[in-house]
Design a protein around this motif. Structure first.
Motif, PDB file in Angstrom:
ATOM      1  N   GLY A  18      -8.773  13.824 -20.652  1.00  7.19           N
ATOM      2  CA  GLY A  18     -10.083  13.252 -20.544  1.00  7.19           C
ATOM      3  C   GLY A  18     -10.020  11.713 -20.438  1.00  7.19           C
ATOM      4  N   ASP A  19      -9.003  11.087 -20.398  1.00  6.22           N
ATOM      5  CA  ASP A  19      -8.844   9.536 -20.023  1.00  6.22           C
ATOM      6  C   ASP A  19      -9.237   9.265 -18.724  1.00  6.22           C
ATOM      7  OD1 ASP A  19      -7.924   9.179 -22.716  1.00  6.22           O
ATOM      8  OD2 ASP A  19      -5.939   8.913 -22.245  1.00  6.22           O
ATOM      9  N   LEU A  20     -10.374   8.690 -18.479  1.00  8.92           N
ATOM     10  CA  LEU A  20     -10.799   8.560 -17.155  1.00  8.92           C
ATOM     11  C   LEU A  20     -10.132   7.408 -16.381  1.00  8.92           C
ATOM     12  CD1 LEU A  20     -14.869   8.845 -17.217  1.00  8.92           C
ATOM     13  CD2 LEU A  20     -13.038  10.291 -16.172  1.00  8.92           C
ATOM     14  N   ILE A  21     -10.078   6.136 -17.033  1.00  7.68           N
ATOM     15  CA  ILE A  21      -9.547   4.868 -16.569  1.00  7.68           C
ATOM     16  C   ILE A  21      -8.258   4.475 -17.106  1.00  7.68           C
ATOM     17  CG2 ILE A  21      -9.949   2.479 -15.831  1.00  7.68           C
ATOM     18  CD1 ILE A  21     -11.719   4.458 -14.197  1.00  7.68           C
ATOM     19  N   GLY A  22      -7.159   4.428 -16.443  1.00 13.16           N
ATOM     20  CA  GLY A  22      -6.048   3.660 -16.959  1.00 13.16           C
ATOM     21  C   GLY A  22      -6.159   2.160 -16.681  1.00 13.16           C
ATOM     22  N   ILE A  23      -5.706   1.460 -17.618  1.00 11.16           N
ATOM     23  CA  ILE A  23      -5.518   0.015 -17.410  1.00 11.16           C
ATOM     24  C   ILE A  23      -4.268  -0.642 -17.798  1.00 11.16           C
ATOM     25  CG2 ILE A  23      -6.608  -2.006 -18.384  1.00 11.16           C
ATOM     26  CD1 ILE A  23      -8.955  -0.356 -19.311  1.00 11.16           C
ATOM     27  N   LEU A  24      -3.565  -1.222 -16.650  1.00  7.65           N
ATOM     28  CA  LEU A  24      -2.538  -1.964 -16.920  1.00  7.65           C
ATOM     29  C   LEU A  24      -2.613  -3.388 -17.579  1.00  7.65           C
ATOM     30  CD1 LEU A  24      -1.314  -1.313 -13.157  1.00  7.65           C
ATOM     31  CD2 LEU A  24      -0.421  -0.047 -15.616  1.00  7.65           C
ATOM     32  N   THR A  25      -1.823  -3.389 -18.709  1.00  4.97           N
ATOM     33  CA  THR A  25      -2.153  -4.855 -19.283  1.00  4.97           C
ATOM     34  C   THR A  25      -0.712  -5.475 -19.238  1.00  4.97           C
ATOM     35  OG1 THR A  25      -1.619  -3.958 -21.368  1.00  4.97           O
ATOM     36  CG2 THR A  25      -3.589  -3.789 -20.856  1.00  4.97           C
ATOM     37  N   LEU A  26      -0.872  -6.986 -19.611  1.00  4.57           N
ATOM     38  CA  LEU A  26       0.413  -7.961 -19.682  1.00  4.57           C
ATOM     39  C   LEU A  26       0.811  -7.938 -21.041  1.00  4.57           C
ATOM     40  CD1 LEU A  26      -1.096 -10.794 -17.743  1.00  4.57           C
ATOM     41  CD2 LEU A  26       0.087  -9.105 -16.803  1.00  4.57           C
ATOM     42  N   LEU A  79       0.860   6.146 -15.951  1.00  6.19           N
ATOM     43  CA  LEU A  79      -0.596   6.309 -16.204  1.00  6.19           C
ATOM     44  C   LEU A  79      -1.029   7.565 -15.290  1.00  6.19           C
ATOM     45  CD1 LEU A  79      -2.165   2.735 -16.404  1.00  6.19           C
ATOM     46  CD2 LEU A  79      -1.924   4.648 -18.179  1.00  6.19           C
ATOM     47  N   GLU A  80      -0.422   7.529 -14.109  1.00  4.71           N
ATOM     48  CA  GLU A  80      -0.799   8.829 -13.186  1.00  4.71           C
ATOM     49  C   GLU A  80      -0.343  10.222 -13.845  1.00  4.71           C
ATOM     50  OE1 GLU A  80      -0.848   9.771  -8.421  1.00  4.71           O
ATOM     51  OE2 GLU A  80       0.799   8.779  -9.154  1.00  4.71           O
ATOM     52  N   GLN A  81       1.038   9.975 -14.263  1.00  6.96           N
ATOM     53  CA  GLN A  81       1.307  11.255 -14.724  1.00  6.96           C
ATOM     54  C   GLN A  81       0.804  11.756 -16.072  1.00  6.96           C
ATOM     55  OE1 GLN A  81       3.252  12.596 -12.098  1.00  6.96           O
ATOM     56  NE2 GLN A  81       4.141  13.268 -13.921  1.00  6.96           N
ATOM     57  N   GLU A  82       0.101  10.928 -16.810  1.00  5.67           N
ATOM     58  CA  GLU A  82      -0.447  11.024 -18.025  1.00  5.67           C
ATOM     59  C   GLU A  82      -2.089  11.601 -17.872  1.00  5.67           C
ATOM     60  OE1 GLU A  82       0.075   7.159 -20.184  1.00  5.67           O
ATOM     61  OE2 GLU A  82       2.014   7.914 -20.686  1.00  5.67           O
ATOM     62  N   ALA A  87      -3.641  -8.493  -8.268  1.00  7.90           N
ATOM     63  CA  ALA A  87      -4.063  -8.487  -6.828  1.00  7.90           C
ATOM     64  C   ALA A  87      -2.789  -8.463  -5.838  1.00  7.90           C
ATOM     65  CB  ALA A  87      -4.699  -9.593  -6.190  1.00  7.90           C
ATOM     66  N   LEU A  88      -1.713  -9.343  -6.370  1.00  3.58           N
ATOM     67  CA  LEU A  88      -0.329  -9.430  -5.454  1.00  3.58           C
ATOM     68  C   LEU A  88       0.054  -7.978  -5.100  1.00  3.58           C
ATOM     69  CD1 LEU A  88       1.383 -12.603  -7.074  1.00  3.58           C
ATOM     70  CD2 LEU A  88       0.493 -12.387  -4.841  1.00  3.58           C
ATOM     71  N   PHE A  89      -0.061  -6.923  -6.172  1.00  3.63           N
ATOM     72  CA  PHE A  89       0.342  -5.700  -6.260  1.00  3.63           C
ATOM     73  C   PHE A  89      -0.383  -4.544  -5.616  1.00  3.63           C
ATOM     74  CE2 PHE A  89       2.306  -8.370  -9.418  1.00  3.63           C
ATOM     75  CZ  PHE A  89       3.428  -8.684  -8.680  1.00  3.63           C
ATOM     76  N   GLN A  90      -1.555  -5.010  -5.105  1.00  7.77           N
ATOM     77  CA  GLN A  90      -2.533  -3.804  -4.814  1.00  7.77           C
ATOM     78  C   GLN A  90      -2.184  -2.926  -3.666  1.00  7.77           C
ATOM     79  OE1 GLN A  90      -5.570  -3.180  -6.389  1.00  7.77           O
ATOM     80  NE2 GLN A  90      -6.045  -1.526  -4.635  1.00  7.77           N
ATOM     81  N   ARG A  91      -1.685  -3.684  -2.579  1.00  6.50           N
ATOM     82  CA  ARG A  91      -1.340  -2.769  -1.654  1.00  6.50           C
ATOM     83  C   ARG A  91      -0.160  -1.882  -1.891  1.00  6.50           C
ATOM     84  NH1 ARG A  91      -1.675  -7.902   2.647  1.00  6.50           N
ATOM     85  NH2 ARG A  91      -3.955  -7.665   3.005  1.00  6.50           N
ATOM     86  N   GLU A  92       0.743  -2.305  -2.576  1.00  7.04           N
ATOM     87  CA  GLU A  92       2.132  -1.525  -2.778  1.00  7.04           C
ATOM     88  C   GLU A  92       1.685  -0.422  -4.160  1.00  7.04           C
ATOM     89  OE1 GLU A  92       3.493  -5.569  -1.579  1.00  7.04           O
ATOM     90  OE2 GLU A  92       1.913  -4.605  -2.810  1.00  7.04           O
ATOM     91  N   VAL A  93       0.967  -0.598  -4.886  1.00  7.10           N
ATOM     92  CA  VAL A  93       0.676   0.269  -6.091  1.00  7.10           C
ATOM     93  C   VAL A  93      -0.353   1.257  -5.301  1.00  7.10           C
ATOM     94  CG1 VAL A  93      -0.179   0.868  -8.314  1.00  7.10           C
ATOM     95  CG2 VAL A  93       1.136  -1.382  -7.740  1.00  7.10           C
ATOM     96  N   SER A  94      -1.212   0.842  -4.646  1.00  7.84           N
ATOM     97  CA  SER A  94      -2.333   1.954  -4.311  1.00  7.84           C
ATOM     98  C   SER A  94      -1.603   2.832  -2.958  1.00  7.84           C
ATOM     99  CB  SER A  94      -3.651   1.265  -3.501  1.00  7.84           C
ATOM    100  OG  SER A  94      -3.035   0.572  -2.367  1.00  7.84           O
ATOM    101  N   ASN A  95      -0.734   2.237  -2.374  1.00  8.40           N
ATOM    102  CA  ASN A  95      -0.130   3.393  -1.443  1.00  8.40           C
ATOM    103  C   ASN A  95       1.058   4.214  -2.039  1.00  8.40           C
ATOM    104  OD1 ASN A  95      -1.310   2.008   0.817  1.00  8.40           O
ATOM    105  ND2 ASN A  95       0.322   0.300   1.210  1.00  8.40           N
ATOM    106  N   ALA A  96       1.469   3.898  -3.041  1.00  7.51           N
ATOM    107  CA  ALA A  96       2.253   4.519  -3.867  1.00  7.51           C
ATOM    108  C   ALA A  96       1.702   5.638  -4.765  1.00  7.51           C
ATOM    109  CB  ALA A  96       3.177   3.652  -4.669  1.00  7.51           C
ATOM    110  N   LEU A  97       0.715   5.585  -5.221  1.00 10.72           N
ATOM    111  CA  LEU A  97      -0.163   6.673  -5.950  1.00 10.72           C
ATOM    112  C   LEU A  97      -1.264   7.605  -5.150  1.00 10.72           C
ATOM    113  CD1 LEU A  97       1.241   4.647  -8.044  1.00 10.72           C
ATOM    114  CD2 LEU A  97      -0.770   4.906  -9.349  1.00 10.72           C
ATOM    115  N   SER A  98      -1.478   8.639  -5.790  1.00 17.85           N
ATOM    116  CA  SER A  98      -2.359   9.559  -5.293  1.00 17.85           C
ATOM    117  C   SER A  98      -3.810   9.573  -5.970  1.00 17.85           C
ATOM    118  CB  SER A  98      -1.677  10.987  -5.421  1.00 17.85           C
ATOM    119  OG  SER A  98      -1.669  11.340  -6.665  1.00 17.85           O
ATOM    120  N   ILE A  99      -3.914   8.632  -6.659  1.00 13.75           N
ATOM    121  CA  ILE A  99      -5.352   8.233  -7.349  1.00 13.75           C
ATOM    122  C   ILE A  99      -5.677   6.907  -6.951  1.00 13.75           C
ATOM    123  CG2 ILE A  99      -4.773   9.755  -9.193  1.00 13.75           C
ATOM    124  CD1 ILE A  99      -4.351   7.680 -10.988  1.00 13.75           C
ATOM    125  N   PRO A 100      -6.964   6.552  -6.971  1.00 16.42           N
ATOM    126  CA  PRO A 100      -7.400   5.290  -6.571  1.00 16.42           C
ATOM    127  C   PRO A 100      -6.998   4.109  -7.656  1.00 16.42           C
ATOM    128  CG  PRO A 100      -9.370   6.841  -6.807  1.00 16.42           C
ATOM    129  CD  PRO A 100      -8.181   7.661  -7.498  1.00 16.42           C
TER     130      PRO A 100
END
Length: 241
Positions: A15-23, A76-79, A92-105
């Motif tokens: 049921g968790d819709l959005i995963g949020i990466l924090t510092l 987060l994707e696995q969860e 933003a520095l990691f947007q391309r690499e992370v989006s390419n590596a995952l199967s969710i937006p």
């Protein structure tokens, strides 16, 4: 009766819709801040990026954070979250690499909205960032902001309360003072560049002040929460009857 199937194994919750990466930061998070779960009327799930300090991400643009960011996003994707965002626009520095590596937006930075804002207004976009001295062309390009797209950038780094509470992590925060500082920066931005058609707040600590900025500048204001709300509508479509 409708049969419902597991999407993954094991699946101890859902049921968790959005995963949020924090510092790894020490900041009081008021409602409206991306890192305050009370901001949202839908379930979110947080994951702290190991070793990701404000200094390493903002001041150093440390590429060594890519693997910890990827690892946290994959967890987060696995969860079971439906999409993943960040709690700092400098991700933003990691947007391309992370989006390419995952199967969710994946939509790590609020800066991803800038091309849309320019396309819809036909005018320059004003960006208010935590630190304009640290926001580089690489951050913009990673979010699809071409070099010929007109933007005007202003930073909060010289505002005393913001600098102390957010950038220096003093451990206390006067939200009313930061609101006044942010509104002042926004008003100067528009006074200097009246052609600006919309304002984008890069920093995830600034959405609590969007309404005040909008009232003071008479411009549409966009931030992390406008982007997150847009994504939620995509991954959890409402029904019509």
């Amino acid at each position: 009766m409708t049969r419902i199937y597991l999407k993954r194994r094991p699946q101890p919750w859902a049921g968790d819709l959005i995963g949020i990466l924090t510092l790894e930061a020490s900041i009081p998070y008021v409602v409206g801040n991306v890192s305050n779960a009370g901001t949202y009327d839908f379930p979110v799930r947080y994951k702290t990026i190991g070793g990701a300090s404000i200094d390493r991400l903002l001041n150093q643009s440390d590429q060594g954070l890519l693997q910890p960011v990827l690892a946290a996003a994959k967890e987060l994707e696995q969860e079971g979250v439906r999409a993943i965002t960040g709690a700092c626009g400098f991700m933003a520095l990691f947007q391309r690499e992370v989006s390419n590596a995952l199967s969710i937006p994946v939509f790590l930075s609020s800066l991803l909205q800038v091309p849309l804002l320019h396309a819809t207004t036909g005018r320059p976009v004003g960006i208010i960032t935590a630190n304009s001295k640290r926001l580089h062309r690489a951050h913009l390009e990673a979010c699809g902001i071409a070099s010929d797209l007109p933007v005007v950038i202003r930073g909060m780094q010289d505002e005393p309360e913001f600098r102390s509470a957010i950038l220096e992590e003093s451990g206390s925060l006067d939200s009313a003072v930061i609101e006044a500082e942010t509104v002042s920066v926004a008003k100067r931005l528009i006074a200097d560049h009246p052609a600006i058609g919309a304002i984008l707040l890069e920093c995830s600590d600034l959405p609590p002040y969007s309404k005040a900025i909008q009232a003071a500048t008479d411009r549409p204001v966009f931030d992390y929460n406008t982007m997150i709300g847009w994504m939620v509508n995509g991954v959890r479509s409402r029904g019509y009857s």
